[in-house]
Scaffold this motif. Structure first.
Motif, PDB file in Angstrom:
ATOM      1  N   ASP A 141      -0.897   1.233   5.445  1.00 21.09           N
ATOM      2  CA  ASP A 141      -0.676   0.740   4.139  1.00 21.09           C
ATOM      3  C   ASP A 141      -1.882  -0.860   3.914  1.00 21.09           C
ATOM      4  OD1 ASP A 141       0.899   0.213   6.284  1.00 21.09           O
ATOM      5  OD2 ASP A 141       1.538  -1.421   5.067  1.00 21.09           O
ATOM      6  N   MET A 159      11.629   5.307   0.937  1.00 22.58           N
ATOM      7  CA  MET A 159      11.455   6.698  -0.547  1.00 22.58           C
ATOM      8  C   MET A 159      11.185   8.294   0.531  1.00 22.58           C
ATOM      9  SD  MET A 159       7.911   5.814  -1.789  1.00 22.58           S
ATOM     10  CE  MET A 159       7.739   6.718  -2.883  1.00 22.58           C
ATOM     11  N   LEU A 160      10.983   8.108   2.200  1.00 22.25           N
ATOM     12  CA  LEU A 160      11.701   9.888   2.450  1.00 22.25           C
ATOM     13  C   LEU A 160      12.836   9.394   2.721  1.00 22.25           C
ATOM     14  CD1 LEU A 160       8.349   9.124   5.125  1.00 22.25           C
ATOM     15  CD2 LEU A 160       9.178  10.915   2.475  1.00 22.25           C
ATOM     16  N   PHE A 172       2.427   9.367   6.717  1.00 20.84           N
ATOM     17  CA  PHE A 172       0.796   8.398   6.846  1.00 20.84           C
ATOM     18  C   PHE A 172       0.378   8.585   5.553  1.00 20.84           C
ATOM     19  CE2 PHE A 172      -3.315   9.956   7.198  1.00 20.84           C
ATOM     20  CZ  PHE A 172      -3.586   8.057   6.937  1.00 20.84           C
ATOM     21  N   TYR A 173       0.746   9.906   4.844  1.00 13.68           N
ATOM     22  CA  TYR A 173       0.015   9.941   3.416  1.00 13.68           C
ATOM     23  C   TYR A 173       0.763   8.473   2.662  1.00 13.68           C
ATOM     24  CZ  TYR A 173      -0.833  13.256  -0.207  1.00 13.68           C
ATOM     25  OH  TYR A 173      -1.815  13.609  -1.647  1.00 13.68           O
ATOM     26  N   LEU A 174       1.827   8.295   2.611  1.00 10.49           N
ATOM     27  CA  LEU A 174       2.568   7.089   1.719  1.00 10.49           C
ATOM     28  C   LEU A 174       2.290   5.933   1.825  1.00 10.49           C
ATOM     29  CD1 LEU A 174       6.184   8.290   1.309  1.00 10.49           C
ATOM     30  CD2 LEU A 174       5.138   8.125  -0.135  1.00 10.49           C
ATOM     31  N   ARG A 175       1.661   6.003   3.437  1.00 12.28           N
ATOM     32  CA  ARG A 175       1.198   4.322   3.673  1.00 12.28           C
ATOM     33  C   ARG A 175      -0.329   4.594   3.395  1.00 12.28           C
ATOM     34  NH1 ARG A 175       1.921   2.946  10.004  1.00 12.28           N
ATOM     35  NH2 ARG A 175       2.139   0.515   9.036  1.00 12.28           N
ATOM     36  N   SER A 176      -1.383   5.851   3.354  1.00  5.61           N
ATOM     37  CA  SER A 176      -2.505   5.660   3.325  1.00  5.61           C
ATOM     38  C   SER A 176      -2.684   4.989   1.551  1.00  5.61           C
ATOM     39  CB  SER A 176      -2.954   6.530   3.433  1.00  5.61           C
ATOM     40  OG  SER A 176      -3.055   7.567   2.507  1.00  5.61           O
ATOM     41  N   ARG A 177      -1.625   5.489   0.995  1.00  2.00           N
ATOM     42  CA  ARG A 177      -1.306   4.890  -0.691  1.00  2.00           C
ATOM     43  C   ARG A 177      -1.145   3.477  -1.080  1.00  2.00           C
ATOM     44  NH1 ARG A 177      -4.531   9.482   0.431  1.00  2.00           N
ATOM     45  NH2 ARG A 177      -4.661  10.840  -1.173  1.00  2.00           N
ATOM     46  N   GLY A 178      -1.152   2.176   0.241  1.00  2.00           N
ATOM     47  CA  GLY A 178      -1.084   1.644   0.073  1.00  2.00           C
ATOM     48  C   GLY A 178       1.124   0.941   0.224  1.00  2.00           C
ATOM     49  N   ILE A 179       1.854   1.824   0.252  1.00  2.00           N
ATOM     50  CA  ILE A 179       2.904   1.462   0.444  1.00  2.00           C
ATOM     51  C   ILE A 179       3.543   1.056   1.338  1.00  2.00           C
ATOM     52  CG2 ILE A 179       5.061   2.879  -0.052  1.00  2.00           C
ATOM     53  CD1 ILE A 179       3.480   4.981  -1.861  1.00  2.00           C
ATOM     54  N   SER A 180       4.056   0.336   2.392  1.00  3.59           N
ATOM     55  CA  SER A 180       4.603  -0.705   3.006  1.00  3.59           C
ATOM     56  C   SER A 180       5.554   0.727   4.147  1.00  3.59           C
ATOM     57  CB  SER A 180       5.385  -1.768   2.907  1.00  3.59           C
ATOM     58  OG  SER A 180       6.628  -1.702   2.402  1.00  3.59           O
ATOM     59  N   PHE A 181       5.575  -0.184   5.097  1.00  2.00           N
ATOM     60  CA  PHE A 181       6.328   0.986   6.134  1.00  2.00           C
ATOM     61  C   PHE A 181       8.076   1.442   5.892  1.00  2.00           C
ATOM     62  CE2 PHE A 181       8.060   1.371  10.706  1.00  2.00           C
ATOM     63  CZ  PHE A 181       7.904   3.553  10.085  1.00  2.00           C
ATOM     64  N   ALA A 208      -5.239   0.665   2.302  1.00  2.00           N
ATOM     65  CA  ALA A 208      -4.967   1.180   1.261  1.00  2.00           C
ATOM     66  C   ALA A 208      -4.889   0.030   0.680  1.00  2.00           C
ATOM     67  CB  ALA A 208      -4.001   1.888   1.132  1.00  2.00           C
ATOM     68  N   THR A 238       9.590   0.753   3.282  1.00  2.00           N
ATOM     69  CA  THR A 238       8.907   1.005   1.635  1.00  2.00           C
ATOM     70  C   THR A 238       8.832   2.242   1.408  1.00  2.00           C
ATOM     71  OG1 THR A 238       8.510  -0.898   0.730  1.00  2.00           O
ATOM     72  CG2 THR A 238       8.647   0.871  -0.747  1.00  2.00           C
ATOM     73  N   GLU A 266       3.434  13.126   9.676  1.00  2.00           N
ATOM     74  CA  GLU A 266       1.949  12.935   8.499  1.00  2.00           C
ATOM     75  C   GLU A 266       2.589  12.663   6.274  1.00  2.00           C
ATOM     76  OE1 GLU A 266      -1.023  13.980  10.001  1.00  2.00           O
ATOM     77  OE2 GLU A 266      -0.817  14.808   7.904  1.00  2.00           O
ATOM     78  N   ALA A 267       4.344  12.642   6.564  1.00  4.78           N
ATOM     79  CA  ALA A 267       4.599  12.056   5.409  1.00  4.78           C
ATOM     80  C   ALA A 267       4.421  10.269   5.461  1.00  4.78           C
ATOM     81  CB  ALA A 267       5.775  12.592   5.384  1.00  4.78           C
TER      82      ALA A 267
END
Ligand SMILES: Nc1ncnc2c1ncn2[C@@H]1O[C@H](COP(=O)(O)OP(=O)(O)OP(=O)(O)O)[C@@H](O)[C@H]1O
Ligand SMILES: [Mg+2]
Lengths: 255, 447
Positions: A75, B405-406, B390-399, A78, B401, B387-388
């Motif tokens: 994160d 969200m999930l 990682f997808y969120l984190r790869s958009r800059g969302i902190s762990f 990103a 958060t 995977e989900a």
């Protein structure tokens, strides 16, 4: 921007080596295409750059904007401007597109010291950027990627790219699954996003994407290594001749 | 019987003194309750129904059985003060008309104290109170009856359609170790319709919510007469340390629709016995719910749908999130009796464990004696999808958060089944707060 030096990567817990001494240098504003046969390690490279777990870097280095990339969590990377358009985007049932994008955009903006967008500004931004990549507006009302068609998922990746305004965008086979018109629209979207301070790493199997997005360099990845680099003409040659001539060369060069 | 003796002695002290010779209807109900409690006793550790919930562990305190008689200022739950819908407020289980906002006289509905109802119509009301679905008997039900003194009675007359949802809330004010045993009876006559919400929130008096020591043994009975439609919700959020054993008994006549959505957000012990008897053709029964078992919580949901008649459908969906050192139990029993042909029964229980020290025991129990039926069930227990994340984190969302969200997304489909928007938003807010409070230690790699 990005300096990869002699990178060796294995599957975690003593698995097989996938990247076997890969080096690549990307300067600000450049577009690099990476081609190569199935299983050669293209997605692995993209994953390692984006910070996916499950891989172990055994040697080599990656320096991004002057810092050791491996010091940063996924994160953080990103927020520092690395964006990966997934080869296989993930479905997130129950997570709405707008909540997802708001969280993402605000995290990135906060890190850059920019103000949080108002609800109105955010909606307008969503609308404009969706139009840029030709994303069906109704998709914004749905859960992230849930039930999206293959092509819609790929467009959604580029939509997110447009929203997050990264400095290094890695596109992993974004062209596969897109129809001819979509390919043109998405490519135009990407071209519209080219900036002097934004670099692209485009992984693809096909020349047709590169007809729309002209790369500054083309690299061929075979068996975990870049075996050939050249101008956009290299992609044309690959299209005609395939990879066999390169595989032989790489074996020779190893011997 | 040492533990039981304390309860029996307390019952004697409370209810023998006031008796003036003639045994009234309440006295006889209490005597029956006491007798069956004495013969059953609290569940023993090995009892099948209580296998994973050694309930005696939570019963050891030196409880007191009466609440504060003059509560003074009452602090209502926020939702109750802000809503424009109908509200029925009880304090220590006793109906307080002066704190409630009741439907106008143009609507044929009676909201009254159980005591008054028993006084006016002793045979009818005691008949309802004595009724228990087969297989739903349990010592807590008897204990509640043994202490019966008052409660809430809601009577919806035939053909009444309640135009707005009706919230019931019960505010607890008493000693720290208060053993509270409220009782609610709802009777919906033929062709009536209502949305009813039972909210057990942490609000108390003068803002000082101290529920940490309470033990509630609640009983809610709902009688749904022919062709009626009741949309019911139960939200339990008394706060850390509070204990609940809840019995819900729903009796459905023919062509009725009943649904409940059971939201469990806090408490140290939450045990629910949810019993449904669709006792006529053409009944629809829906049981939905989710539980957020935060650190140290013990949640146990036991459901029983007893299909006795043909052409009925039941649909059950329960989801759970279980944190560090928390335990959750789901036992979903569906009985399809021989005559219940053409039954459709569907059950699903899905859980996410947030830690290696989280425990989940999920047990579907389908007993089918009819041959022409469709029954299915599914139970899953897993972890958050890497995977989900990682997808969120790869958009800059902190762990943290991304994880929240999930988890919110995981229960969002059950939340979406709350048809009262104001309530749904309130529940979603409670979910966010509860999830933010979960200090989850991460399984795979301590990220
Ligand atoms: N987690 C993993 N565990 C085991 N093997 C893996 C793992 N990740 C990748 N590999 C293997 O590493 C090799 C490279 O995979 P990668 O996905 O990087 O290839 P690619 O170049 O992207 O191929 P394609 O063109 O088919 O997308 C493959 O043989 C793959 O099976
Ligand atoms: Mg790939």
């Amino acid at each position: 921007m990005l300096e990869i030096t002699d990178l060796h990567v294995c599957v975690e817990d003593g698995g097989t080596e996938i990247l076997k001494g890969l080096s690549l240098s990307v300067k600000a504003g450049e577009v690099h295409a990476i081609m190569g046969p199935n299983g050669s390690g293209k997605s692995t490279l993209a994953s390692v750059l984006a910070g996916r777990s499950g891989y172990e870097v055994t040697s080599g280095s990656v320096v991004y904007k002057g810092v050791d990339l491996f010091e940063l969590e996924a994160d953080e990377r990103a927020r520092e401007g690395i964006f990966l358009a997934f080869q296989y985007p993930v479905e997130l049932p129950g997570v709405s597109m707008s909540n997802f994008l708001r969280q993402a955009v605000n995290s990135v903006r906060k890190h850059r010291g920019e103000d949080k967008l108002s609800a109105m500004e955010f909606l307008k931004m969503m609308k404009d950027r969706a139009a840029l990549v030709g994303l069906d507006p109704s998709l914004k009302q749905r859960a992230v990627n849930e039930g999206f068609s293959g092509g819609e998922k790929k467009r959604n990746e580029i939509f997110q790219l447009a929203m997050l305004e990264p400095t290094l965008a890695i596109l992993d086979e974004t062209d596969s699954g897109l129809d001819i018109d979509a390919l043109r629209i998405v490519s135009e979207g990407v071209n519209g996003l080219r900036r002097p301070d934004r670099s692209f790493l485009i992984i693809t199997h096909y020349q047709r994407l590169l007809n729309h997005i002209t790369p500054d360099f083309v690299h061929v990845l075979v068996d975990g290594r870049i075996v050939q680099s050249g101008s956009k003409d290299l992609a044309l040659k690959l299209e005609e001749q395939g990879y066999d001539w390169l595989k032989e060369e790489s074996v020779e060069s190893v011997n | 019987m040492v533990m039981e003796k304390r309860f029996i002695a307390a019952q004697q002290v409370l209810h023998t003194n006031g008796r003036n010779g003639s045994a009234g209807i309440i006295e006889s109900l209490r005597a029956n309750g006491l007798a069956s409690f004495i013969s059953a006793g609290f569940p023993l550790p090995r009892e099948e129904q209580w296998k994973y919930t050694p309930v005696r562990k939570w019963l050891r305190d030196d409880f007191q059985f009466t609440g504060t008689s003059d509560p003074g200022d009452v602090q209502l739950p926020e939702l109750i003060s802000s809503t424009k819908d109908y509200t029925v407020v009880c304090v220590n289980g006793v109906f307080k008309p002066e704190l409630s906002r009741l439907p106008g006289s143009e609507l044929a509905i009676t909201v009254t104290s159980l005591q008054a109802a028993l006084h006016d119509e002793p045979d009818l009301i005691s008949g309802y109170l004595r009724r228990t679905n087969p297989g739903a008997e349990n010592p807590f039900l008897s204990l509640n009856m043994a202490f019966l003194s008052d409660g809430l009675y809601i009577h919806i007359l035939a053909d009444t359609i309640l135009d707005k949802p009706l919230y019931i809330t019960d505010i607890v004010m008493g000693p720290e170790l208060f053993f509270h045993q409220p009782r609610i009876l709802i009777v919906a006559e033929n062709r009536s319709q209502a949305t009813i919400i039972e909210l057990r929130d942490r609000a108390g008096h003068r803002g000082a919510a101290h529920n940490a020591g309470i033990f509630e043994n609640t009983v809610t009975q709902i009688h749904v007469s022919a062709s009626s439609n009741i949309d019911y919700y139960h939200v339990y959020d008394r706060g850390a340390g509070a204990r609940l054993v809840r019995t819900l008994n729903v009796y459905q006549e023919r062509d009725t629709t009943f649904s409940t959505n059971e939201v469990t957000l806090s408490g140290s012990l939450v045990r629910k016995n949810l019993n449904f008897l669709p006792d006529g053709e053409g009944c629809q029964t829906q049981l939905n719910g989710f539980y957020l078992a935060g650190s140290g919580m013990h949640v146990d949901i036991h459901t029983l749908v007893d299909h006795a008649e043909p052409h009925c459908n039941s649909k059950e969906l329960f989801k759970g999130i279980i944190d560090n050192n928390a335990t959750a139990v789901f036992n979903g029993r569906v009985l399809v009796r021989q005559d219940a042909q053409q039954t459709n029964a569907y059950q699903s229980n899905r859980n996410v464990l947030l830690s290696k020290s989280a425990h989940m025991y999920s047990k579907p129990e389908l007993e089918i004696y009819a041959d022409d039926v469709k029954c299915s069930h599914g139970a899953t227990t897993g972890q958050l999808d890497d995977e989900a994340l990682f997808y969120l984190r790869s958009r800059g969302i902190s762990f943290p958060t991304a994880r929240r969200m999930l988890l919110e997304a995981f229960v969002s489909d059950v939340c979406a089944l709350i048809r009262v928007e104001e309530l749904r938003l309130n529940v979603e807010e409670r979910v966010s707060t509860a999830l933010a409070g979960m200090h989850i230690k991460l399984l795979s790699d301590g990220r």
